[in-house]
Every structure is written in structure tokens, then in C-alpha cells.
Design a protein around this motif. Structure first.
Motif, PDB file in Angstrom:
ATOM      1  N   UNK A 141       0.841  -1.192   0.000  1.00  0.00           N
ATOM      2  CA  UNK A 141       0.000   0.000   0.000  1.00  0.00           C
ATOM      3  C   UNK A 141       0.875   1.239   0.000  1.00  0.00           C
ATOM      4  N   UNK A 142       0.571   2.185  -0.890  1.00  0.00           N
ATOM      5  CA  UNK A 142       1.404   3.372  -1.037  1.00  0.00           C
ATOM      6  C   UNK A 142       0.698   4.678  -0.689  1.00  0.00           C
ATOM      7  N   UNK A 143      -0.599   4.623  -0.516  1.00  0.00           N
ATOM      8  CA  UNK A 143      -1.364   5.842  -0.296  1.00  0.00           C
ATOM      9  C   UNK A 143      -0.996   6.499   1.037  1.00  0.00           C
ATOM     10  N   UNK A 144      -0.768   7.809   0.956  1.00  0.00           N
ATOM     11  CA  UNK A 144      -0.446   8.609   2.143  1.00  0.00           C
ATOM     12  C   UNK A 144       0.809   8.124   2.867  1.00  0.00           C
ATOM     13  N   UNK A 145       1.768   7.553   2.121  1.00  0.00           N
ATOM     14  CA  UNK A 145       3.020   7.069   2.708  1.00  0.00           C
ATOM     15  C   UNK A 145       4.194   7.749   2.035  1.00  0.00           C
ATOM     16  N   UNK A 146       5.268   7.903   2.777  1.00  0.00           N
ATOM     17  CA  UNK A 146       6.468   8.514   2.197  1.00  0.00           C
ATOM     18  C   UNK A 146       7.182   7.505   1.298  1.00  0.00           C
ATOM     19  N   UNK A 147       7.938   8.030   0.367  1.00  0.00           N
ATOM     20  CA  UNK A 147       8.718   7.182  -0.542  1.00  0.00           C
ATOM     21  C   UNK A 147       9.691   6.327   0.266  1.00  0.00           C
ATOM     22  N   UNK A 148      10.336   6.923   1.262  1.00  0.00           N
ATOM     23  CA  UNK A 148      11.308   6.168   2.079  1.00  0.00           C
ATOM     24  C   UNK A 148      10.660   4.987   2.788  1.00  0.00           C
ATOM     25  N   UNK A 149       9.465   5.185   3.352  1.00  0.00           N
ATOM     26  CA  UNK A 149       8.760   4.084   4.030  1.00  0.00           C
ATOM     27  C   UNK A 149       8.397   2.978   3.036  1.00  0.00           C
ATOM     28  N   UNK A 150       7.910   3.371   1.888  1.00  0.00           N
ATOM     29  CA  UNK A 150       7.514   2.398   0.864  1.00  0.00           C
ATOM     30  C   UNK A 150       8.729   1.590   0.418  1.00  0.00           C
ATOM     31  N   UNK A 151       9.829   2.264   0.127  1.00  0.00           N
ATOM     32  CA  UNK A 151      11.037   1.591  -0.357  1.00  0.00           C
ATOM     33  C   UNK A 151      11.605   0.669   0.719  1.00  0.00           C
ATOM     34  N   UNK A 152      11.629   1.117   1.964  1.00  0.00           N
ATOM     35  CA  UNK A 152      12.116   0.275   3.061  1.00  0.00           C
ATOM     36  C   UNK A 152      11.288  -1.012   3.163  1.00  0.00           C
ATOM     37  N   UNK A 153       9.966  -0.878   3.140  1.00  0.00           N
ATOM     38  CA  UNK A 153       9.090  -2.058   3.208  1.00  0.00           C
ATOM     39  C   UNK A 153       9.251  -2.943   1.979  1.00  0.00           C
ATOM     40  N   UNK A 154       9.396  -2.340   0.848  1.00  0.00           N
ATOM     41  CA  UNK A 154       9.537  -3.098  -0.390  1.00  0.00           C
ATOM     42  C   UNK A 154      10.834  -3.907  -0.392  1.00  0.00           C
ATOM     43  N   UNK A 155      11.920  -3.314   0.035  1.00  0.00           N
ATOM     44  CA  UNK A 155      13.192  -4.044   0.117  1.00  0.00           C
ATOM     45  C   UNK A 155      13.064  -5.222   1.076  1.00  0.00           C
ATOM     46  N   UNK A 156      12.423  -5.001   2.208  1.00  0.00           N
ATOM     47  CA  UNK A 156      12.235  -6.083   3.183  1.00  0.00           C
ATOM     48  C   UNK A 156      11.416  -7.217   2.573  1.00  0.00           C
ATOM     49  N   UNK A 157      10.329  -6.883   1.892  1.00  0.00           N
ATOM     50  CA  UNK A 157       9.474  -7.904   1.280  1.00  0.00           C
ATOM     51  C   UNK A 157      10.182  -8.632   0.136  1.00  0.00           C
ATOM     52  N   UNK A 158      10.947  -7.917  -0.649  1.00  0.00           N
ATOM     53  CA  UNK A 158      11.705  -8.551  -1.735  1.00  0.00           C
ATOM     54  C   UNK A 158      12.760  -9.502  -1.175  1.00  0.00           C
ATOM     55  N   UNK A 159      13.437  -9.094  -0.109  1.00  0.00           N
ATOM     56  CA  UNK A 159      14.431  -9.972   0.528  1.00  0.00           C
ATOM     57  C   UNK A 159      13.781 -11.235   1.082  1.00  0.00           C
ATOM     58  N   UNK A 160      12.600 -11.097   1.695  1.00  0.00           N
ATOM     59  CA  UNK A 160      11.875 -12.266   2.208  1.00  0.00           C
ATOM     60  C   UNK A 160      11.503 -13.209   1.072  1.00  0.00           C
ATOM     61  N   UNK A 161      11.036 -12.640  -0.037  1.00  0.00           N
ATOM     62  CA  UNK A 161      10.656 -13.467  -1.178  1.00  0.00           C
ATOM     63  C   UNK A 161      11.868 -14.206  -1.744  1.00  0.00           C
ATOM     64  N   UNK A 162      13.005 -13.529  -1.857  1.00  0.00           N
ATOM     65  CA  UNK A 162      14.218 -14.157  -2.382  1.00  0.00           C
ATOM     66  C   UNK A 162      14.665 -15.319  -1.492  1.00  0.00           C
ATOM     67  N   UNK A 163      14.513 -15.175  -0.183  1.00  0.00           N
ATOM     68  CA  UNK A 163      14.896 -16.248   0.738  1.00  0.00           C
ATOM     69  C   UNK A 163      14.002 -17.465   0.556  1.00  0.00           C
TER      70      UNK A 163
END
Length: 165
Positions: A141-163
Motif C-alpha cells: 500500500x502506497x497511499x499517504x506514505x512517504x517514498x522512504x517508508x515504501x522503499x524500506x518495506x519493499x526491500x524487506x518484502x523482496x528480501x523475504x521473497x528471495x529467501x
């Protein structure tokens, strides 16, 4: 369309040091004209053929890159072969608000031919939302969120998926 794919992709590229591509930019380069001009001169069906051609090229030639796509790109048959699919979710009103509050709002709105009729654009959004969710490997979810928060969460989720993979 208008959810901030390009902005988020650029921030993600900086954080991960991966190469980035934008399918609309690739298509504009291939055609030597803007998306709006392609739609006006040749219509949406022709543009979708260009997206398919681009998707085949990406699958064959690109690995470990961040690829931002146009809103209709999810329909290409080989999308899941290209990489991890991330759906940046927002409400339609959230997207309109984001576009209208942008410092270059007129430019942002003018370069989106599908937004010329707001009622049609809303119907298209409603039609696509569940399809995006079904296609996505990751939904954020990206609505009403900062770019930094979105990118931080996205990196975490991508790392989890790769594992997992």
C-alpha cells in the motif's frame, strides 16, 4: 497509472544499486515518439502490441533489474517470467490526489491519455484492481506514505521473497 511507479522505482534503484528500466520509456525510444502520440495516431491496440514486444525482449535480455511498467502492462503473457511482480496499491481518489498535488500537475495529467475521461479512468481502475492483486507476487500500500517508508518495506518484502525462492 499515476501511483508513483517511476518515483518509487528510482528510489529503489538508488537503495539497491540495481539497474532500472521503464517500459514506457523503452517503447517511446523504440517508436521515437511519446506514448500520448502513439495512442493518438495508432490507438491502444497498437500500443499493447508494443508492450508485448517489450515484454519478450525483457524476458530474454534483462536480469536483476528494477522495471517499472505502464498500467496495462500486466496483461502481457510472460510477465511472471520477467521477474517478481510488485503491485503498488492505492485508491483511485488517492492517485488523483497525488497527481493533482504534484508540482507539475498539468504535465502529469496531460501525459496520461487514459485519464482524459475521469469516469472511464475510474471504471478502468475498478476493473484492474483485482486483476493487479491476482497477478502480484508482492502487494504494498502506497497511499499517504512517504517514498522512504515504501522503499524500506519493499526491500524487506523482496528480501523475504528471495529467501523463500
Amino acid at each position: 497509472m499515476g501511483v508513483g511507479k517511476g518515483t518509487i522505482a528510482r528510489a529503489l534503484i538508488q537503495k539497491t544499486k540495481r539497474f532500472g528500466l521503464d517500459t514506457d520509456d523503452l517503447i517511446e525510444s523504440m517508436e521515437n515518439r511519446k506514448i500520448k502520440a502513439i495512442f493518438e495516431a495508432d490507438g491502444e491496440a497498437y500500443f499493447r502490441k508494443l508492450e508485448k514486444k517489450t515484454a519478450k525482449w525483457l524476458e530474454k535480455n534483462v536480469k536483476n533489474a528494477i522495471i517499472s511498467t505502464g498500467g496495462g502492462f500486466f496483461k502481457v503473457e510472460n510477465m511472471d517470467q520477467i521477474g517478481t511482480i510488485v503491485y503498488l496499491r492505492s485508491s483511485f481518489d488517492g492517485i488523483l490526489k497525488r497527481l493533482r498535488e504534484h508540482e507539475n500537475a498539468d504535465l502529469k495529467l496531460a501525459k496520461r491519455p487514459l485519464l482524459t475521461d475521469e469516469a472511464k479512468a475510474r471504471a478502468l481502475f475498478e476493473e484492474r484492481s483485482s486483476l493487479y492483486e491476482a497477478k502480484a507476487d508482492i502487494i504494498i500500500d502506497v497511499e499517504e506514505r512517504s517514498i522512504n517508508d515504501i522503499v524500506r518495506d519493499l526491500i524487506r518484502l523482496l528480501n523475504l521473497k528471495e529467501k523463500k525462492d
